[in-house]
Scaffold this motif. Structure first.
Motif, PDB file in Angstrom:
ATOM      1  N   SER A  18      51.887  30.407 -37.301  1.00 50.19           N
ATOM      2  CA  SER A  18      52.048  29.346 -36.316  1.00 50.19           C
ATOM      3  C   SER A  18      53.337  29.561 -35.537  1.00 50.19           C
ATOM      4  O   SER A  18      54.320  30.097 -36.057  1.00 50.19           O
ATOM      5  CB  SER A  18      52.100  27.996 -37.021  1.00 50.19           C
ATOM      6  N   ASP A  39      47.680  29.666 -32.960  1.00 46.90           N
ATOM      7  CA  ASP A  39      47.940  28.242 -32.803  1.00 46.90           C
ATOM      8  C   ASP A  39      46.737  27.561 -32.174  1.00 46.90           C
ATOM      9  O   ASP A  39      46.787  27.079 -31.048  1.00 46.90           O
ATOM     10  CB  ASP A  39      49.190  28.031 -31.943  1.00 46.90           C
ATOM     11  N   THR A  84      46.111  21.995 -34.188  1.00 47.37           N
ATOM     12  CA  THR A  84      47.437  21.402 -33.996  1.00 47.37           C
ATOM     13  C   THR A  84      47.310  19.898 -33.755  1.00 47.37           C
ATOM     14  O   THR A  84      48.029  19.094 -34.353  1.00 47.37           O
ATOM     15  CB  THR A  84      48.140  22.070 -32.794  1.00 47.37           C
ATOM     16  N   ARG A 135      42.003  26.136 -40.180  1.00 48.69           N
ATOM     17  CA  ARG A 135      43.353  25.584 -40.261  1.00 48.69           C
ATOM     18  C   ARG A 135      43.409  24.147 -40.818  1.00 48.69           C
ATOM     19  O   ARG A 135      44.342  23.822 -41.550  1.00 48.69           O
ATOM     20  CB  ARG A 135      44.033  25.636 -38.894  1.00 48.69           C
TER      21      ARG A 135
END
Lengths: 687, 687
Positions: free
Chosen positions: A422, A566, A571, A671
């Motif tokens: 990340s 990312d 996120t 993730r």
């Protein structure tokens, strides 16, 4: 107008919000979007309108690169605003002319470490004034201006304000490995443009390694003819890269990695090798550390290196020249009795000292060519002259120690963007941590840092998606005040710069979509995109076990290549989850539940697609796992909301489900699983 | 196994369907996807599996370009199938080796007009055999193989079958104008790859025009230094283009357009101009036909041209060399008394004869350089030697007449892909129509044709979306049997090849999405895409009125640049509308109504987006118009279904609404409006 140190960022933010309210405009908020964050910013009242009469005046005494840079600036300004500017090309005819955008430069800049790169930008209602010592600073100012563009209704505007800015470190670079996979000149060019856009100033080219010798060498043409599979830069191309970079205020530092990492050299010239009795080497197709090493006792080796370096020194004008020097394990030296005898004769107690002998020979050659020698950590041995420069891949301690010993040094450890961590992991790596113990003089040895893009697992179509927009975060660390560090705000600004970087030809967004389109086999790829935005390639060195799963010629057109470090939605999910765990707010909960519902509905679409798209199978399998994890999340949230503790059995089952959901598929992993795990952990600890 | 002439395409289609049924596989249908359609195809039973052991054997005596082509083939095969092939590079070590894909080539091919490009491909269960006279034919065969790839479950396969193929015409090209907007080498390279993928064999570079002199010339460096705004190919780059093309079986024909279209030459060297008393010229920024013309009475002009041509002849090995010669209106000649006197002295009755004098001088120069002179229609004047070659932009009559007079000739009229007409308008243009009256010998003078990509309104980011996939339709016209011509099937296959072309780096899909993302200003651009897929840029020369609305430096980053000639959904809508008008089927009606509903629901999304995206305004305005047109369509369909005739008042109102809906917005227009107009017309005629 009030000058504000960015050190008090929170205060600024508040002030901007207040200002915006007072000004009844959001345009001045654009000053908060700038990446890297400038040293000082203040906003004022009023808007500068960009219309067809926008015109640049050049004043003072700039290097001529400013004209080209200004012309490109006009094209981008026009491209972003849609304004058909009358003025299309900036030439010496713009000198002192009566424009409404005045660029004043005191003297021509030089592309050397430590050159003045500061600028001062003042935007008023009727006029923009950009002042800088050198055009290098002015060019950074132009990038800032482009980031300030906003609209007032349909009118493109720039809010009045002032920026006073300069870099924290003088060496802000990107290393591109063009050996493991060759990256042709157009890839290099567009990445140079990207570097300039985020105010970086060094491109370091890792030109040779086991998998390829990537430059034309006239004195020993066999090096590229036999050591590159036909993929190399001609000398003309190298010159083009250097001048293209110089036009954009970027230094180019060439690296020839010796004495290890030399399989490609030895494939072409086996007579330079260390292992006795080996008559031929062949190109390395795997990744890793390999034995083939130049023989430090062979005069021919120095002859060849001197010839190569001499040719390259004429092409790369930069003061610094990189000889690599890393990861020589010395196995082939140990296997060679003559090399061992040489070592003994000179009283070298180990291979490090032998390599030091080798390095000193090269240092002599480079010094004669007026170059400063740069090498990776390993070159730092007893007696290495202080003119050598250390690039630290081993860590911040090594970096600080080099600086303390009086060596110029810059950091790459923590900036290995190829490892798919990340951006958070890179953003907080500071080459000069607040708690350092160095004297001012020693601290000045720390030149900055370089993002390092090793190329074992990238090809020209995918490399941009590994470099961008993440490198902008490292650029910010190297440019902005040390105190800058709001992660959420970084992500927000990365999203903005990401779209802007596309205009420079960077393919970090397009290439992902292209791969997904292909995997969907002619069907709509949106459902694949949704999973891809929750998935990342395996991190560290785990994607390519043993360095042998992927060869140089393996396909990089598959699921993992469409995924990035990312992933956007992961996120968002992470922030929502963190917020929920902090405050259990309805908003955070709603955001989480929206995500969970999307995953479920997307699964149906994916199930349809995969029927006609075998290569989309990993996305489907991940979606199965994701929805199992989502079920756990749903239940965990229910516990959390009700304040009840789950049973041990539930926890056990949840843990198993999440463990399976976290397993790799197609060299990628989901993730959000980690975030759901945290939520479940939290349930058992302090619910 | 039955050999089938493609002339009986319908029969083949039926047979394939029957075969597929019998074989219980759809993989053999891939033989129907190939573009250009091969001369002969037959399918057999069984599937060849592509696995990691796939290996190429080279037999016979090919030119070495086959090795690189085979290596690239492996990479694309691997990229598309996801198979990690053990074999990564094809070299002479593959000669005669024991591979399961045997390529046998009789002799090295030469890059000359009329070279044997035929190939025979046989796919069996356990082995693929590709035979060709030259490697040029074999390379076409490799492209066919890539188009045959299918999956059997998760296993990549190629269905057994046989293809016997060769081109109908020997000259199948694309002209790229790199003067009006410069297209750098990476754009040229990826388009060369595109050409090879659709079996074209000529890249014609239009290197100079009023807006730019785009090549480095060592004898008169001012030509590019002052005539290119710094945007030109170095000689090294030109050599790279030539060798890159040759590696892919593509000839490169350079064009230096003289004596007209010469503003860039004269900006650099005003002394070569015709208008008396003019001391300086300046670069042309508009589009159109301009006066600056080389002086045919000035010996210095011939000196310069000879020097330029001599340098270029050494770089471009092709037998053909293009001197342009078009659109010299002779105004500056008329304005110059000395030129008029020269004309009289030599007894030339008009400027055409004077230009013929000029051309004959150039012909002499080119003949001495062993080049055949090519020019546009205008060079064909009384007394032009038969060694000259005519490129016809004026029309098929001019083409046939040139051929009849004994000149070699090829067609571009009808292939002006820059004009943004539907691909349908190009697809049916045949350089040798069935009803031609030429003798066999005369017909042989017709070499083929060239798609012509003039560059007034394109930049590097947008040019691919104008060239591809449309050029594949022209490639098919020039390669396939004359009888091939099912438009619906063409569209189907263009969609397939379009995705495949992306793997070569072509940005025809990605650049559109990139522009739309920018216009959406950070928001989801899907709603914009939906309108874009129903919209086309204004056609012909109407987008750029007077040639002055757009300058060289105008933005090409806006709505019109995201729209293409053959917008996907508009084609679907057209076919559904046509079908409905033919048979009033429920299916066609359902398809139409689905479209109309999508437009309505999309409008709401668009209304939201445009609030924060001023540059998306054209999409919004078009959506308003589209939904008004949709309302008319709804009512018209209701009439159509009920069999009642609308009132005159309704028709009047409908006509007005559609007229307004058809008006341009942002230099684009809605494509479905025309189809709805047809429906309304139909209502009044023979409902």
């Amino acid at each position: 107008m009030t000058i504000l140190k960015r050190d008090i960022k929170v205060a600024l933010t508040l002030l901007l919000l207040v200002n915006c309210f007072l000004l009844k405009g959001f345009q001045s908020e654009k000053y908060q979007d700038v990446i890297p964050v400038p040293q000082q910013v203040s906003v004022a009242e009023g808007l500068f309108e960009v219309n067809e009469d926008f015109k640049i005046s050049i004043q003072g005494d700039p290097n001529e690169r400013l004209y080209g840079a200004s012309t490109r600036f006009l094209r981008r300004l026009s491209g972003r605003t849609g304004v058909f500017l009358k003025s299309g090309y900036v030439t010496e005819q713009n000198n002192g002319a009566n424009g409404n955008f005045v660029i004043e430069v005191e003297r021509p800049g030089e592309l050397v470490v430590g050159e003045d790169e500061s600028y001062e930008l003042e935007v008023k209602r009727d006029r923009i004034f950009l002042h800088a010592t050198t055009e290098l600073g002015a060019m950074h100012g132009l990038e800032t201006v482009l980031q300030l563009l906003a609209f007032d209704g349909a009118t493109p505007v720039i809010a009045a304000g002032k920026v006073t800015d300069e870099p924290r470190f003088p060496w802000r670079g990107l290393m591109m490995d063009v050996s493991r996979h060759f990256q042709p000149i157009e890839v290099i060019k567009r990445n140079i443009d990207g570097l300039a856009a985020v105010k970086m100033n060094v491109l370091h080219l890792h030109l040779t390694d086991d998998q390829g010798f990537r430059v034309e060498v006239k004195s020993y043409p066999q090096l590229y003819q036999k050591g590159s599979d036909g993929q190399y830069f001609t000398q003309e191309e190298l010159k083009t890269i250097v001048s293209y970079a110089a036009d954009r205020g970027i230094r180019v530092v060439p690296e020839f990695d010796v004495p290890g990492h030399a399989t490609s050299w030895l494939t072409a010239m086996p007579e330079l090798g260390s292992r006795p009795g080996v008559e031929s080497y062949s190109m390395e197709r795997n990744a890793g550390i390999f034995d083939p090493t130049l023989d430090p006792t062979n005069e021919k080796v120095y002859e060849v290196l001197e010839a190569v370096f001499t040719e390259m020194a004429a092409i790369f004008p930069d003061e610094y020249f990189h000889i690599g020097g890393d990861e020589n394990e010395g196995k082939d030296w140990d296997a060679n009795p003559e090399i061992q005898a040489f070592k003994e004769k000179h009283g070298y107690k180990d291979n490090h000292e032998l390599q030091n002998h080798f390095n000193k020979r090269l240092l002599k050659t480079l010094t004669a060519l007026n170059k400063k020698m740069v090498g990776w950590d390993e070159i730092l041995q007893e007696g290495l002259p202080k003119t050598a420069v250390i690039q630290s891949w081993r860590g911040i301690e090594a970096l600080l120690s080099s600086a303390e010993q009086g060596y110029q040094t810059f950091l790459s450890n923590g900036y290995y963007i190829d490892l798919m961590h990340s951006v958070e992991d890179h953003y907080y790596v500071d080459p000069l941590p607040a708690d350092h113990k160095l004297t001012d003089e020693q601290a000045a040895n720390i030149l900055g840092g370089e993002a390092t893009m090793w190329a074992e697992l990238v090809v020209p179509t995918t490399v941009d998606s590994r470099v961008w927009p993440r490198t902008a975060a490292i650029a910010e660390r190297l440019w902005s005040p040390q105190s800058v560090g709001d992660l959420k705000d970084l992500y927000r600004r990365l999203e903005i710069i990401s779209l802007q970087l596309e205009e420079l030809g960077l393919q970090h967004i397009t290439s992902r979509n292209m791969i997904l389109r292909k995997l969907a086999n002619g069907q709509d790829s949106e459902a694949l995109k949704i999973i891809s935005d929750l998935t990342g390639p395996l991190q560290g060195y785990t994607r390519n076990p043993g360095g042998t799963m992927y060869k140089s010629h393996s396909p990089f057109t598959l699921w993992a290549d469409a995924c990035i470090a990312d992933a956007e939605s992961s996120t968002t999910f992470r922030f929502a989850m963190e917020q929920f765990m902090q405050n259990r707010s309805e908003d955070a909960l709603a955001s989480l539940e929206t995500s969970l519902e999307l995953w479920a509905s997307n699964h149906a679409a994916l199930a349809e697609i995969v029927k006609g798209a075998p290569l989309a199978q990993p996305a489907y399998e991940l979606s199965v796992k994701l929805n199992k994890a989502a079920a756990v999340a749903h239940e965990a949230i229910a516990y959390y909301k009700s304040g009840t503790q789950p049973t041990a059995k539930w926890l056990e089952s949840a843990k198993n489900t999440l463990e399976m959901a976290g397993e790799q598929v197609g060299r990628t992993e989901l993730r959000p699983v980690e975030d759901i795990e945290k939520l479940v952990d939290r349930l058992t600890v302090n619910n």
